[in-house]
Write a protein that holds these residues in place. Structure first.
Motif, mmCIF file in Angstrom:
data_model
loop_
_atom_site.group_PDB
_atom_site.id
_atom_site.type_symbol
_atom_site.label_atom_id
_atom_site.label_comp_id
_atom_site.label_asym_id
_atom_site.label_seq_id
_atom_site.Cartn_x
_atom_site.Cartn_y
_atom_site.Cartn_z
ATOM 1 N N VAL A 16 -3.731 14.756 -2.573
ATOM 2 C CA VAL A 16 -5.015 14.222 -2.124
ATOM 3 C C VAL A 16 -4.973 12.699 -2.050
ATOM 4 N N GLU A 17 -4.431 12.065 -3.107
ATOM 5 C CA GLU A 17 -4.373 10.609 -3.137
ATOM 6 C C GLU A 17 -3.395 10.089 -2.068
ATOM 7 N N ALA A 18 -2.247 10.759 -1.923
ATOM 8 C CA ALA A 18 -1.266 10.346 -0.909
ATOM 9 C C ALA A 18 -1.855 10.461 0.495
ATOM 10 N N GLY A 19 -2.618 11.523 0.748
ATOM 11 C CA GLY A 19 -3.253 11.688 2.047
ATOM 12 C C GLY A 19 -4.262 10.591 2.320
ATOM 13 N N ALA A 20 -5.008 10.195 1.313
ATOM 14 C CA ALA A 20 -5.982 9.122 1.501
ATOM 15 C C ALA A 20 -5.293 7.802 1.848
ATOM 16 N N ARG A 21 -4.151 7.548 1.180
ATOM 17 C CA ARG A 21 -3.411 6.324 1.481
ATOM 18 C C ARG A 21 -2.827 6.366 2.896
ATOM 19 N N ALA A 22 -2.291 7.523 3.269
ATOM 20 C CA ALA A 22 -1.698 7.653 4.597
ATOM 21 C C ALA A 22 -2.743 7.473 5.698
ATOM 22 N N MET A 23 -3.989 7.874 5.396
ATOM 23 C CA MET A 23 -5.061 7.745 6.385
ATOM 24 C C MET A 23 -5.489 6.298 6.586
ATOM 25 N N ASP A 24 -5.112 5.406 5.633
ATOM 26 C CA ASP A 24 -5.556 4.020 5.723
ATOM 27 C C ASP A 24 -5.103 3.365 7.029
ATOM 28 N N ARG A 25 -3.917 3.740 7.513
ATOM 29 C CA ARG A 25 -3.402 3.142 8.760
ATOM 30 C C ARG A 25 -4.334 3.418 9.932
ATOM 31 N N TYR A 26 -5.004 4.560 9.908
ATOM 32 C CA TYR A 26 -5.840 4.965 11.039
ATOM 33 C C TYR A 26 -7.313 4.640 10.810
ATOM 34 N N GLU A 27 -7.591 4.056 9.650
ATOM 35 C CA GLU A 27 -8.948 3.601 9.373
ATOM 36 C C GLU A 27 -9.023 2.079 9.306
ATOM 37 N N GLY A 28 -7.889 1.421 9.644
ATOM 38 C CA GLY A 28 -7.862 -0.034 9.690
ATOM 39 C C GLY A 28 -7.697 -0.692 8.348
#
Length: 553
Positions: free
Chosen positions: A461-473
């Motif tokens: 869950v935490e890794a997915g949130a970090r990976a999503m940061d690239r697409y949320e700016g």
């Protein structure tokens, strides 16, 4: 040993010219020509420039690269304008300038005058690119000039071949010339495209069996233009058009998205270096040949000084510009008329646009290599008439066109507006949105699998949130897993897996958009390079201690 010394001197000259080009407000090609003249007057051994070797060594890779990188959609969209410049303008130039040269310099036979006009008719893609680096050429105009330069070589060289044949035999056959032109053009285009698809198919087979080695893939791409050129020349087709077609076909191989990002990054650097070295060497060689040719030409011209030679060069250049200006004006006028008939609203034709298109039609390597193919003797063994004078006149026109384009074109283009092309920005925005959507979907799918695989679901869950940061700016820094114990290491590994999955989904989305023609090559190349660089940074260090890879479709 002398050949090695000459090659090293050429490369050093390109290096020095690149540094001087940043310090001196002069066009880079002219700086390289001056350095070439200095080499010819210096202690280094003189170079005998063999036209066949010149064509083989320098032109295939440069034309291949231009064919590869030119935006294909813009090339086909401006196809009629490009063909009008590449075919009709060349034929008119050969006739008009040939008659002008013969009338102005009676010592040059008519057939030789037509041969000189034939090599002066094509514009040169290498020279066009050099001028574009100095002048802010509008995007659409640049695409037209690049397309013209890639395609008009065949027309000019066919005219040259038959002018030489007429000078040697005294006869000319229009039907034979037309048949030869069709074979040169169609044969060259077909062989070039086939060479690329065959070699890239072999490369793909090797990749599937042994894995991808970036060095081998780059070597494949470097050998492709030479293979296409030699194959076409072997069957007496156009090797120049074969190299161009091979580069164009390379685009359609590339958009399948089968190469690794690291291969593309390294390949771009290698090809940029090759283009820099070859392009600069051409103009250095031009300057190196100038003093010797000048001496022979003055004797052949039977004049007391260089004044007449300069006057002839200026007159020929003015004639070329006048014919090109008139042809461009008529061609663009017809384009506007047809657009109005289709109901499209276009801005009116301005003299500045026509003048810019005229001056941007510079001469370069094709002209130099073509004129050097003039035979040394006639069939009876007598010297070929006015050979050195024709070579000198061609060199003078090359340098004059470069000087005019580099000095007059920038102020002429300042403030020049072409019809707005807003599609580029809109395509880039829509492509980024589509790539982001696919990346998020891929990350969510892999995250769901990791939740089921991991003993500690919070890691996924935490890794997915970090990976999503690239697409949320947000783009938070990636942990390396060396701090915080075993959980931090597992988190770093999971985050990298998710990021790489998102990057691969982005890339495949971009290639899919290009295959469906939703975006053009410029947008694709820009966005894929961004993705490749991000991937290279992620792969630079692996907390798991083993190479990371991404799935290939």
């Amino acid at each position: 040993m002398e050949s090695v010394t000459v090659v090293l001197a050429l490369l050093l000259s390109v290096l020095v010219s690149g540094a001087l080009g940043r310090l001196v407000p002069l066009p880079l090609p002219l700086i390289q020509i001056v350095i070439g003249v200095a080499l010819a007057l210096g202690p280094l051994p003189s170079t005998t420039l063999d036209p066949e070797i010149f064509f083989l060594v320098f032109l295939p890779p440069l034309l291949f690269l231009d064919g590869w990188r030119i935006p294909k959609r813009d090339l086909f969209r401006n196809g009629r304008t490009v063909l009008a410049l590449a075919l009709g303008l060349v034929a008119l130039t050969v006739l008009g300038i040939g008659m002008l040269i013969h009338a102005m310099i009676p010592g040059i036979p008519l057939a030789v005058a037509f041969a000189l006009a034939a090599v002066l008719s094509p514009t040169d893609p290498i020279a066009v690119s050099s001028v574009a680096a100095q002048a802010p050429v509008p995007r659409r105009l640049m695409h037209i000039l690049e397309g013209e330069a890639l395609l008009n070589d065949a027309t000019g060289l066919v005219c040259l071949r038959f002018a030489i044949a007429a000078a040697l035999t005294g006869t000319f056959s229009l039907s034979e010339a037309a048949t030869t032109f069709v074979w040169l053009a169609l044969g060259g285009l077909g062989i070039g495209a086939a060479t690329t698809f065959v070699l890239m198919g072999a490369q793909d087979l090797l990749r599937r069996r042994t894995g991808e080695d970036p060095g081998l893939q780059i070597l494949f791409s470097l050998l492709t233009p030479f293979g296409a050129y030699l194959a076409a020349e072997h069957v007496h087709a156009s090797g120049i058009l074969a190299a161009v077609a091979a580069g164009i076909a390379m685009t359609y191989v590339e958009i399948q998205g089968r190469s690794l990002g690291t291969t593309r990054v390294r390949r771009t650097a290698v090809w940029d270096t090759v283009a820099l070295a070859a392009n600069g060497s051409i103009f250095v060689l031009l300057g190196e040949q100038l003093p010797e040719v000048l001496g022979h030409a003055v004797k052949q011209a039977d004049v007391q000084g260089a004044g007449w030679l300069v006057a002839w060069v200026l007159a020929i250049t003015a004639g070329l510009m006048a014919i090109r200006f008139a042809w461009v004006w008529v061609s663009l006028h017809f384009v506007l008329v047809k657009a109005h008939r289709r109901g499209e609203r276009r801005e009116g034709l301005t003299w500045r646009l026509v003048a810019a298109t005229t001056l941007a039609g510079v001469k370069g390597a094709i002209t130099l290599a073509g004129i050097l193919t003039l035979p040394l003797t006639l069939k009876d063994g007598t010297p070929f008439p006015a050979r050195d004078l024709a070579i000198l006149l061609a060199m003078g026109v090359i340098m004059t066109s470069l000087l005019l384009a580099s000095t007059v074109l920038p102020p002429l283009l300042r403030g020049l507006r072409l019809p707005a092309d807003s599609s580029h920005d809109a395509e880039e925005d829509s492509a980024r949105a589509a790539a982001r959507h696919d990346a998020v979907t891929a990350i969510e799918a892999l995250q769901h699998r990791l939740v089921q695989e991991q003993e500690d679901a919070s890691i996924a869950v935490e890794a997915g949130a970090r990976a999503m940061d690239r697409y949320e700016g947000l783009e938070a820094p990636t942990g390396d897993g060396r701090e915080g114990g075993g959980r931090a290491r597992q988190l770093a590994i999971a985050e990298r897996r998710l990021r790489l999955a998102g990057i691969e989904a982005e890339r495949q989305a971009l290639y899919r958009l290009r295959r469906s023609r939703a975006i053009d090559d410029v947008v694709l190349r820009q966005l894929v390079r961004e993705v490749d660089l991000v991937e290279a940074r992620l792969l630079a260090w692996n907390p798991a201690g083993r190479a990371l890879s991404t799935p290939r479709s």
